[in-house]
Write an enzyme that holds these catalytic residues in place. Structure first.
Site, PDB file in Angstrom:
ATOM      1  N   SER A 125       0.838  -1.151  -0.201  1.00 59.48           N
ATOM      2  CA  SER A 125      -0.008  -0.016  -0.157  1.00 59.48           C
ATOM      3  C   SER A 125       0.972   1.133  -0.039  1.00 59.48           C
ATOM      4  O   SER A 125       2.158   1.213   0.485  1.00 59.48           O
ATOM      5  CB  SER A 125      -0.917  -0.273   1.320  1.00 59.48           C
ATOM      6  OG  SER A 125      -1.385   1.297   1.325  1.00 59.48           O
ATOM      7  N   TYR A 139      -1.088  -1.052  10.213  1.00 63.36           N
ATOM      8  CA  TYR A 139      -1.169  -1.275   9.122  1.00 63.36           C
ATOM      9  C   TYR A 139      -0.114  -0.859   8.288  1.00 63.36           C
ATOM     10  O   TYR A 139       0.504  -1.429   7.192  1.00 63.36           O
ATOM     11  CB  TYR A 139      -2.622  -0.719   8.310  1.00 63.36           C
ATOM     12  CG  TYR A 139      -2.977  -1.047   6.967  1.00 63.36           C
ATOM     13  CD1 TYR A 139      -3.602  -1.958   6.520  1.00 63.36           C
ATOM     14  CD2 TYR A 139      -2.481   0.093   6.226  1.00 63.36           C
ATOM     15  CE1 TYR A 139      -3.766  -2.289   5.024  1.00 63.36           C
ATOM     16  CE2 TYR A 139      -2.912  -0.008   4.665  1.00 63.36           C
ATOM     17  CZ  TYR A 139      -3.517  -1.195   4.219  1.00 63.36           C
ATOM     18  OH  TYR A 139      -3.994  -1.521   2.908  1.00 63.36           O
TER      19      TYR A 139
HETATM   20  N1  LIG Z   1      -8.680  -0.432  -1.283  1.00 62.17           N
HETATM   21  C1  LIG Z   1      -7.750   0.300  -1.177  1.00 62.17           C
HETATM   22  O1  LIG Z   1      -7.930   1.299  -1.394  1.00 62.17           O
HETATM   23  C2  LIG Z   1      -6.428  -0.346  -1.071  1.00 62.17           C
HETATM   24  C3  LIG Z   1      -5.220   0.458  -1.094  1.00 62.17           C
HETATM   25  C4  LIG Z   1      -4.048   0.278  -0.680  1.00 62.17           C
HETATM   26  C5  LIG Z   1      -3.644  -1.161  -0.477  1.00 62.17           C
HETATM   27  N2  LIG Z   1      -4.602  -1.985  -0.286  1.00 62.17           N
HETATM   28  C6  LIG Z   1      -4.585  -3.452  -0.253  1.00 62.17           C
HETATM   29  O2  LIG Z   1      -5.086  -4.261  -1.307  1.00 62.17           O
HETATM   30  C7  LIG Z   1      -5.103  -5.521  -0.840  1.00 62.17           C
HETATM   31  C8  LIG Z   1      -6.676  -5.782  -1.391  1.00 62.17           C
HETATM   32  O3  LIG Z   1      -7.413  -4.978  -0.912  1.00 62.17           O
HETATM   33  P1  LIG Z   1      -9.149  -4.689  -1.012  1.00 62.17           P
HETATM   34  O4  LIG Z   1      -9.652  -3.523  -1.142  1.00 62.17           O
HETATM   35  O5  LIG Z   1      -9.289  -5.760  -2.265  1.00 62.17           O
HETATM   36  O6  LIG Z   1      -9.624  -5.875   0.041  1.00 62.17           O
HETATM   37  P2  LIG Z   1     -11.018  -6.531   0.146  1.00 62.17           P
HETATM   38  O7  LIG Z   1     -11.303  -6.448   1.773  1.00 62.17           O
HETATM   39  O8  LIG Z   1     -11.883  -6.283  -0.745  1.00 62.17           O
HETATM   40  O9  LIG Z   1     -10.462  -8.106   0.101  1.00 62.17           O
HETATM   41  C9  LIG Z   1      -9.726  -8.725   1.085  1.00 62.17           C
HETATM   42  C10 LIG Z   1     -10.191 -10.281   1.106  1.00 62.17           C
HETATM   43  O10 LIG Z   1      -9.320 -10.745   1.922  1.00 62.17           O
HETATM   44  C11 LIG Z   1     -10.057 -11.857   2.766  1.00 62.17           C
HETATM   45  N3  LIG Z   1      -9.329 -12.135   4.042  1.00 62.17           N
HETATM   46  C12 LIG Z   1      -9.160 -11.179   4.981  1.00 62.17           C
HETATM   47  N4  LIG Z   1      -8.545 -11.829   5.997  1.00 62.17           N
HETATM   48  C13 LIG Z   1      -8.403 -13.193   5.449  1.00 62.17           C
HETATM   49  C14 LIG Z   1      -7.761 -14.185   6.253  1.00 62.17           C
HETATM   50  N5  LIG Z   1      -7.157 -14.285   7.365  1.00 62.17           N
HETATM   51  N6  LIG Z   1      -7.543 -15.311   5.358  1.00 62.17           N
HETATM   52  C15 LIG Z   1      -8.067 -15.530   4.236  1.00 62.17           C
HETATM   53  N7  LIG Z   1      -8.789 -14.499   3.625  1.00 62.17           N
HETATM   54  C16 LIG Z   1      -8.759 -13.475   4.205  1.00 62.17           C
HETATM   55  C17 LIG Z   1     -11.262 -11.243   2.760  1.00 62.17           C
HETATM   56  O11 LIG Z   1     -12.489 -12.114   3.118  1.00 62.17           O
HETATM   57  C18 LIG Z   1     -11.494 -10.434   1.673  1.00 62.17           C
HETATM   58  O12 LIG Z   1     -12.302 -11.166   0.579  1.00 62.17           O
HETATM   59  C19 LIG Z   1      -5.139  -5.669   0.735  1.00 62.17           C
HETATM   60  O13 LIG Z   1      -3.976  -6.099   1.123  1.00 62.17           O
HETATM   61  C20 LIG Z   1      -4.969  -3.985   1.058  1.00 62.17           C
HETATM   62  O14 LIG Z   1      -4.345  -4.163   2.015  1.00 62.17           O
HETATM   63  C21 LIG Z   1      -6.129  -1.479  -0.617  1.00 62.17           C
END
Ligand SMILES: NC(=O)c1ccc[n+]([C@@H]2O[C@H](COP(=O)([O-])OP(=O)(O)OC[C@H]3O[C@@H](n4cnc5c(N)ncnc54)[C@H](O)[C@@H]3O)[C@@H](O)[C@H]2O)c1
Length: 248
Positions: A125, A139
């Protein structure tokens, strides 16, 4: 991001194992891919457990014969300034966001080596690169750790032809930020030089490049996919930490 990437990988002919602790979500992704003509199955696991990390890699190899690509996209938020952080939250966030990528890689990399190489893509991120607009020390620590671990793994496995790269998403609109209110979403757009929030597909396209042979000479990189957020100067950074961003 995982859904968008799994769909794009499958559309390019990859056989995809979708891993999630939420069976309904995993099954829905597989159903989507199947309806689009792709080949996918799912595996339900809580990726904080080493046994699960081992089992999911074994499941991929059992079902598809080998493993070429690993995308570590799982992540949860980790709120709190240092005085707010509890031991339970710290442990869970570091386990889900950081430990999982190392322990899945622990079992995936030897499989990649067996078949001549592979590509690991870690989703960090922009919050792992610089201080965030929200107070989120666990985080930030986990996401920063992912960047360092990516570089170390890239160096250690270069001679194995296993490439390890990291994407730092910026402000992407996904289910993780569905709860964010309109004012904050406007800030998210305004901070980025391109002036827009990203889509999960923006990460999927970058991941597909890093998974493909077109990136065969790229390893150990940190690729922000962030509408220019990381290229922005101090004014933009200052906006991140001011409660009233309109001050500037
Ligand atoms: N959305 C944003 O703006 C953003 C920005 C920067 C980084 N990120 C990172 O990108 C990645 C994806 O984010 P996203 O927005 O698609 O997230 P999301 O919440 O839509 O999807 C994450 C998935 O991980 C699963 N999950 C959570 N804990 C788990 C575990 N212990 N075991 C198995 N599955 C598990 C959840 O059920 C979910 O389906 C993450 O690592 C997040 O930190 C997101």
């Amino acid at each position: 991001m995982g859904v968008a990437t799994a769909r794009l990988f499958a559309s390019h002919g990859a056989k995809v194992l979708v891993v999630d602790m939420n069976e309904k979500a995993a099954k829905s992704t597989v159903d989507t891919i199947t309806s689009e003509g792709g080949d996918a199955s799912y595996f339900v696991a809580d990726v904080v457990e080493e046994d699960s990390c081992k089992a999911l890699v074994e499941a991929a190899v059992d079902r598809f014969g080998k493993l070429d690509i690993l995308m570590n996209s799982v992540g949860i938020g980790g709120p709190g300034a240092a005085p707010d952080v509890t031991q339970e939250l710290w442990t869970r966030v570091l386990d889900v966001d950081l430990k999982s990528m190392v322990f899945i890689s622990k079992y995936a990399i030897p499989q990649m080596i067996k078949s001549g190489g592979g590509s690991v893509i870690n989703i960090s991120s922009v919050d792992g690169i610089r201080a965030a607009m929200t107070k989120n020390v666990p985080y930030a620590a986990a996401k920063g750790g992912m960047i360092s671990a990516t570089r170390a793994m890239a160096v250690h496995h270069g001679r194995d032809n296993v490439r390890v790269n990291c994407i730092a998403p910026g402000m992407i609109y996904t289910s993780m930020v569905e709860a964010v209110d309109d004012k904050k979403r406007k800030i998210r757009r305004d901070l980025a030089p391109l002036g827009t929030e990203g889509r999960a597909e923006d990460i999927a396209m970058a991941a597909t490049f890093l998974a493909s042979d077109e990136s065969r000479w790229i390893t150990g990189v940190l690729l922000p996919v962030d509408a220019g957020l990381m290229a922005a100067g101090p004014q933009s950074l200052l906006n991140n930490i001011l409660d009233d961003y309109e001050y500037i």
